[in-house]
Design a protein around this motif. Structure first.
Motif, PDB file in Angstrom:
ATOM      1  N   ILE A  17     -47.105 -25.402  -3.038  1.00  0.00           N
ATOM      2  CA  ILE A  17     -47.936 -25.172  -1.854  1.00  0.00           C
ATOM      3  C   ILE A  17     -48.951 -26.302  -1.700  1.00  0.00           C
ATOM      4  O   ILE A  17     -49.177 -26.810  -0.601  1.00  0.00           O
ATOM      5  CB  ILE A  17     -48.664 -23.817  -1.968  1.00  0.00           C
ATOM      6  CG1 ILE A  17     -47.650 -22.665  -1.955  1.00  0.00           C
ATOM      7  CG2 ILE A  17     -49.655 -23.638  -0.814  1.00  0.00           C
ATOM      8  CD1 ILE A  17     -48.260 -21.304  -2.212  1.00  0.00           C
ATOM      9  N   ALA A  18     -49.559 -26.704  -2.809  1.00  0.00           N
ATOM     10  CA  ALA A  18     -50.565 -27.764  -2.765  1.00  0.00           C
ATOM     11  C   ALA A  18     -49.988 -29.091  -2.309  1.00  0.00           C
ATOM     12  O   ALA A  18     -50.715 -29.945  -1.790  1.00  0.00           O
ATOM     13  CB  ALA A  18     -51.208 -27.923  -4.145  1.00  0.00           C
ATOM     14  N   ASN A  19     -48.685 -29.274  -2.485  1.00  0.00           N
ATOM     15  CA  ASN A  19     -48.040 -30.525  -2.081  1.00  0.00           C
ATOM     16  C   ASN A  19     -47.689 -30.562  -0.600  1.00  0.00           C
ATOM     17  O   ASN A  19     -47.253 -31.593  -0.092  1.00  0.00           O
ATOM     18  CB  ASN A  19     -46.765 -30.747  -2.902  1.00  0.00           C
ATOM     19  CG  ASN A  19     -47.075 -31.204  -4.323  1.00  0.00           C
ATOM     20  OD1 ASN A  19     -48.101 -31.833  -4.568  1.00  0.00           O
ATOM     21  ND2 ASN A  19     -46.183 -30.872  -5.258  1.00  0.00           N
ATOM     22  N   VAL A  20     -47.855 -29.445   0.098  1.00  0.00           N
ATOM     23  CA  VAL A  20     -47.601 -29.430   1.536  1.00  0.00           C
ATOM     24  C   VAL A  20     -48.748 -30.168   2.225  1.00  0.00           C
ATOM     25  O   VAL A  20     -49.911 -29.801   2.057  1.00  0.00           O
ATOM     26  CB  VAL A  20     -47.503 -27.981   2.075  1.00  0.00           C
ATOM     27  CG1 VAL A  20     -47.314 -28.005   3.587  1.00  0.00           C
ATOM     28  CG2 VAL A  20     -46.344 -27.245   1.409  1.00  0.00           C
ATOM     29  N   PRO A  21     -48.470 -31.215   2.998  1.00  0.00           N
ATOM     30  CA  PRO A  21     -49.527 -31.997   3.637  1.00  0.00           C
ATOM     31  C   PRO A  21     -50.447 -31.134   4.502  1.00  0.00           C
ATOM     32  O   PRO A  21     -49.991 -30.277   5.258  1.00  0.00           O
ATOM     33  CB  PRO A  21     -48.742 -32.992   4.509  1.00  0.00           C
ATOM     34  CG  PRO A  21     -47.424 -33.129   3.823  1.00  0.00           C
ATOM     35  CD  PRO A  21     -47.118 -31.753   3.294  1.00  0.00           C
ATOM     36  N   GLY A  22     -51.742 -31.355   4.359  1.00  0.00           N
ATOM     37  CA  GLY A  22     -52.712 -30.661   5.200  1.00  0.00           C
ATOM     38  C   GLY A  22     -53.200 -29.336   4.662  1.00  0.00           C
ATOM     39  O   GLY A  22     -54.105 -28.732   5.244  1.00  0.00           O
ATOM     40  N   LEU A  23     -52.642 -28.866   3.543  1.00  0.00           N
ATOM     41  CA  LEU A  23     -53.061 -27.582   2.998  1.00  0.00           C
ATOM     42  C   LEU A  23     -54.009 -27.774   1.816  1.00  0.00           C
ATOM     43  O   LEU A  23     -53.866 -28.711   1.035  1.00  0.00           O
ATOM     44  CB  LEU A  23     -51.854 -26.763   2.540  1.00  0.00           C
ATOM     45  CG  LEU A  23     -50.811 -26.401   3.595  1.00  0.00           C
ATOM     46  CD1 LEU A  23     -49.771 -25.464   2.993  1.00  0.00           C
ATOM     47  CD2 LEU A  23     -51.457 -25.777   4.824  1.00  0.00           C
ATOM     48  N   ARG A  24     -54.960 -26.875   1.692  1.00  0.00           N
ATOM     49  CA  ARG A  24     -55.860 -26.855   0.545  1.00  0.00           C
ATOM     50  C   ARG A  24     -55.701 -25.507  -0.149  1.00  0.00           C
ATOM     51  O   ARG A  24     -55.774 -24.464   0.492  1.00  0.00           O
ATOM     52  CB  ARG A  24     -57.307 -27.052   0.985  1.00  0.00           C
ATOM     53  CG  ARG A  24     -58.305 -26.947  -0.168  1.00  0.00           C
ATOM     54  CD  ARG A  24     -59.690 -27.417   0.225  1.00  0.00           C
ATOM     55  NE  ARG A  24     -59.695 -28.833   0.540  1.00  0.00           N
ATOM     56  CZ  ARG A  24     -60.801 -29.592   0.634  1.00  0.00           C
ATOM     57  NH1 ARG A  24     -61.982 -29.044   0.410  1.00  0.00           N
ATOM     58  NH2 ARG A  24     -60.724 -30.860   0.947  1.00  0.00           N
ATOM     59  N   CYS A  25     -55.483 -25.529  -1.451  1.00  0.00           N
ATOM     60  CA  CYS A  25     -55.179 -24.304  -2.187  1.00  0.00           C
ATOM     61  C   CYS A  25     -56.261 -23.950  -3.203  1.00  0.00           C
ATOM     62  O   CYS A  25     -56.808 -24.824  -3.871  1.00  0.00           O
ATOM     63  CB  CYS A  25     -53.852 -24.446  -2.924  1.00  0.00           C
ATOM     64  SG  CYS A  25     -52.451 -24.733  -1.848  1.00  0.00           S
ATOM     65  N   ASP A  26     -56.517 -22.665  -3.310  1.00  0.00           N
ATOM     66  CA  ASP A  26     -57.397 -22.121  -4.340  1.00  0.00           C
ATOM     67  C   ASP A  26     -56.608 -21.050  -5.073  1.00  0.00           C
ATOM     68  O   ASP A  26     -56.577 -19.887  -4.643  1.00  0.00           O
ATOM     69  CB  ASP A  26     -58.651 -21.522  -3.711  1.00  0.00           C
ATOM     70  CG  ASP A  26     -59.514 -22.578  -3.049  1.00  0.00           C
ATOM     71  OD1 ASP A  26     -60.302 -23.217  -3.763  1.00  0.00           O
ATOM     72  OD2 ASP A  26     -59.386 -22.769  -1.823  1.00  0.00           O
ATOM     73  N   PRO A  27     -55.915 -21.411  -6.168  1.00  0.00           N
ATOM     74  CA  PRO A  27     -55.127 -20.434  -6.925  1.00  0.00           C
ATOM     75  C   PRO A  27     -56.009 -19.310  -7.438  1.00  0.00           C
ATOM     76  O   PRO A  27     -57.207 -19.514  -7.672  1.00  0.00           O
ATOM     77  CB  PRO A  27     -54.547 -21.260  -8.078  1.00  0.00           C
ATOM     78  CG  PRO A  27     -54.565 -22.668  -7.581  1.00  0.00           C
ATOM     79  CD  PRO A  27     -55.805 -22.765  -6.744  1.00  0.00           C
ATOM     80  N   PRO A  28     -55.451 -18.129  -7.625  1.00  0.00           N
ATOM     81  CA  PRO A  28     -56.240 -16.990  -8.112  1.00  0.00           C
ATOM     82  C   PRO A  28     -56.753 -17.203  -9.522  1.00  0.00           C
ATOM     83  O   PRO A  28     -56.067 -17.739 -10.372  1.00  0.00           O
ATOM     84  CB  PRO A  28     -55.246 -15.828  -8.042  1.00  0.00           C
ATOM     85  CG  PRO A  28     -53.904 -16.487  -8.140  1.00  0.00           C
ATOM     86  CD  PRO A  28     -54.041 -17.776  -7.401  1.00  0.00           C
ATOM     87  N   LYS A  29     -57.978 -16.779  -9.735  1.00  0.00           N
ATOM     88  CA  LYS A  29     -58.566 -16.765 -11.071  1.00  0.00           C
ATOM     89  C   LYS A  29     -58.620 -15.306 -11.475  1.00  0.00           C
ATOM     90  O   LYS A  29     -59.626 -14.638 -11.285  1.00  0.00           O
ATOM     91  CB  LYS A  29     -59.961 -17.373 -11.049  1.00  0.00           C
ATOM     92  CG  LYS A  29     -59.994 -18.799 -10.508  1.00  0.00           C
ATOM     93  CD  LYS A  29     -61.427 -19.264 -10.310  1.00  0.00           C
ATOM     94  CE  LYS A  29     -61.466 -20.649  -9.681  1.00  0.00           C
ATOM     95  NZ  LYS A  29     -62.854 -21.087  -9.409  1.00  0.00           N
ATOM     96  N   THR A  30     -57.511 -14.816 -11.973  1.00  0.00           N
ATOM     97  CA  THR A  30     -57.360 -13.381 -12.203  1.00  0.00           C
ATOM     98  C   THR A  30     -58.337 -12.879 -13.248  1.00  0.00           C
ATOM     99  O   THR A  30     -58.297 -13.318 -14.400  1.00  0.00           O
ATOM    100  CB  THR A  30     -55.930 -13.047 -12.659  1.00  0.00           C
ATOM    101  OG1 THR A  30     -55.013 -13.634 -11.745  1.00  0.00           O
ATOM    102  CG2 THR A  30     -55.722 -11.543 -12.699  1.00  0.00           C
ATOM    103  N   PRO A  31     -59.234 -11.944 -12.881  1.00  0.00           N
ATOM    104  CA  PRO A  31     -60.189 -11.420 -13.855  1.00  0.00           C
ATOM    105  C   PRO A  31     -59.547 -10.393 -14.774  1.00  0.00           C
ATOM    106  O   PRO A  31     -58.828  -9.503 -14.331  1.00  0.00           O
ATOM    107  CB  PRO A  31     -61.243 -10.751 -12.963  1.00  0.00           C
ATOM    108  CG  PRO A  31     -60.484 -10.358 -11.727  1.00  0.00           C
ATOM    109  CD  PRO A  31     -59.431 -11.423 -11.542  1.00  0.00           C
ATOM    110  N   GLY A  32     -59.802 -10.534 -16.075  1.00  0.00           N
ATOM    111  CA  GLY A  32     -59.293  -9.558 -17.042  1.00  0.00           C
ATOM    112  C   GLY A  32     -57.791  -9.435 -16.992  1.00  0.00           C
ATOM    113  O   GLY A  32     -57.064 -10.425 -16.911  1.00  0.00           O
TER     114      GLY A  32
END
Length: 241
Positions: A17-32
């Protein structure tokens, strides 16, 4: 869960997903030990880019709740980034086509629930397409029920027949749709409205309310995560800390 799926988005998928031009990604930081609940494509509002303070803050808070966030910019905002000159939003037809393109790029890369939504205008454009796209859910942060100074011309006709499970997080004193005004609209049973006490269009409350902006933003993120994890229990909900 809204559709009975869990979002199995691993590192390789986020890299794609991050390699798709124009997109900015914030992957989940899964708690616990909590699992990832969904991926949300989050569009910016009319006057601020995808990396504005609000968008950055909300993306990080959502990621902290286990919701992966994908951001993009409409053409006029991307051009502003290049030229430095402020431009008005593209015509609605262009904005909607951008949404279709982004969704078509992201959907094959996400295993599990994929929600659409955005801040203000970005959320309104998503609401016009949510049913067409077949999105698993719709999330709107500060929905512009009418243009500034034009409460007599509400933009809500399509909301009466919306089928996509929807959460609208709205400030009680939002200048583009306060609690009193919204109470008079016909909204689909698929829509939940989460009201934040004394908050404006950016979900910022009056100091006398006893709430801080940070508290309201965190409540919004938690409510969105919970909504994407569990089927909504009622159409109208009052949020509290």
């Amino acid at each position: 869960m809204i559709n009975g799926q869990s979002a199995g988005i691993d590192g390789d998928q986020w890299a794609k997903i991050a390699n798709v031009p124009g997109l900015r990604c914030d992957p989940p930081k899964t708690p616990g030990d909590r699992g990832v609940c969904a991926c949300l494509i989050l569009a910016h509002g009319a006057g601020a880019p995808m990396d504005s303070g609000f968008m950055e803050d909300m993306a990080q808070r959502l990621a902290g709740q286990g919701v992966g966030v994908v951001r993009f910019e409409f053409a006029y905002m991307a051009q502003r980034r290049v030229s430095g000159a402020k431009r008005p939003p593209n015509p609605q037809k262009v904005l909607l086509e951008t949404w279709r393109t982004v969704y078509e790029q992201v959907r094959p890369l996400v295993a599990g629930k994929l929600a659409v939504g955005g801040k203000s205008m970005g959320g309104r454009m998503a609401s016009l397409l949510a049913d067409e796209l077949g999105a698993d859910a719709l999330v709107c942060l500060g929905y512009p029920f009418y243009a500034v100074g034009k409460p007599e011309k509400p933009r809500v006709e399509h909301l009466a027949g919306l089928r996509t499970p929807t959460l609208i997080v709205q400030g009680e004193r939002d200048a583009l749709g306060n609690r009193e005004a919204v109470a008079g609209y016909e909204l689909s049973p698929a829509i939940e409205v989460c009201w934040l006490a004394a908050a404006d269009h950016d979900l910022k409350p009056l100091k006398v309310s006893g709430f801080s902006h940070e508290q309201h933003l965190q409540t919004a993120a938690q409510r969105v995560a919970g909504f994407l994890t569990d089927a909504p229990a009622s159409r109208l909900l009052r949020c509290s800390l």
